[in-house]
Design an enzyme around this catalytic site. Sequence first.
Site, PDB file in Angstrom:
ATOM      1  N   GLU A  84      24.014 -17.028  73.185  1.00 29.13           N
ATOM      2  CA  GLU A  84      23.768 -17.937  72.047  1.00 29.13           C
ATOM      3  C   GLU A  84      23.345 -19.340  72.492  1.00 29.13           C
ATOM      4  OE1 GLU A  84      27.226 -17.726  69.538  1.00 29.13           O
ATOM      5  OE2 GLU A  84      27.226 -15.543  69.552  1.00 29.13           O
ATOM      6  N   GLU A 143      26.355  -6.258  69.271  1.00 29.65           N
ATOM      7  CA  GLU A 143      27.510  -6.628  68.419  1.00 29.65           C
ATOM      8  C   GLU A 143      27.255  -6.215  66.969  1.00 29.65           C
ATOM      9  OE1 GLU A 143      28.626 -10.761  68.934  1.00 29.65           O
ATOM     10  OE2 GLU A 143      28.259 -10.699  71.085  1.00 29.65           O
TER      11      GLU A 143
END
Length: 393
Positions: A166, A285
Amino acid sequence: MRRITMTLAAGAAAAALAVTLPASARWHTGDPQDQSLRALAADHGLYVGTAIDVGALSDPTYSQIAASQFSTVTAENAMKWETIEPERGVYNWAPAEQFMAFAKAHDQKVRGHVLVWQNQLPAWLTEGVADGSISKAELRGILHDYITAVVTHFQGRIWQWDVVNEAVTDPWDSPDGHITYKGFWYENLGAGYIADAFRWARAADRQALLTYNDYNIDAFGDGGPLDKTQFVYDMVKDLRAQGVPIDVVGSQAHLSTRYGNYSPFQIADAQQKFASLGVATALTEVDVRNLMPAEQTGDTMNPLLQAQAYDYSALMQGCLASRHCISYTVWGFDDGHSWTNTWDFGAGAGAEAMATLYTADYQPKLAYRAIQADLAFTGAPQVLSRIPQHPTR
Ligand code: G3I
């Protein structure tokens, strides 16, 4: 093709074949609905995984499903910096090792999560930087030492490492009108930390596949300055051109049925475009949450459950369509253990939830059946087995 082979081989040779086939090939007999995701995925060379809440492993039903349905696992929190090094220089491997033991006992490949991220950092680190007692030069050394220590500790036991997580902004938090880098590491070390992190991880483990992992990169947009997927694509392309050892791009795929989301073709297109850079891809995820209606009735819930199943399936089909998509991991498999139960996505904590494949009492939902069917009813010519991925030197 393999089904036909089995049909011809039925009869006298069948018993011998049944003995020699690996457990993962059990789908060759019986109803595909009775086959585990891991068994069905094995026929595509695909690994299907889940995040594991280590605290939940004492629940026998949780453990039984985690072990039987999934061929790869990720620690949901146990391998994050705040857990592994809660005090400077004091390493706490116990929760991660409990998780590793579970994976080993059930013949599961491990995705290591996560080496470099701006969240769940230990207070000694963030406070030390904030109060100036840790200088920026020292911070770079701390990051090097942490990556080296952790990757060395698990060396030889990790299939894919989430090395950097991220690192870039989203369109909605890019006030200057373009996607850029973000977060603690960028702010303190500049964007060069990304290449450093991959090189340091490679130096500590020559075999693990090294992943850049992010959300909101499931499909390409218009290719313009606010297209996050395009930004990550360009970033990975540049880093690879510099010889930085990135092996995998991980698309987290946290979706919500309140948004339009993507067709399987858009997912497949992104998977294939990233693969064209020479990297493998992974869905790391996956979950699909629902904006919970005030009253849960058939009328309100059925459309949500069907939309959710569609999104899980679109992601699975998009992954299956690329021979370089090596794993499909869900971020928790049951509604009783999902980060969405307590997270506030804007409508209040827990207002968007029921994001997983199983109900809280472990009944498979429509989404489970959808991806199970995708795995069972796909094959050549559009779906071919995975291409083995080797670490970049
Ligand atoms: O460990 C403490 C506990 O001591 C305390 O009593 C409790 C009270 O709130 O909090 C516990 O920490 C929580 C931690 O999960 C462990 O359960 C944190 O509050 C909570 O914020 C944390 O949430 C995790 C989140 O990352 C934090 O960023 C989620 O479980 C985890 O699923 C989530 O995972 C991330 C991936 O790592 C990266 N991609 C996005 C994904 C979802 O946010």
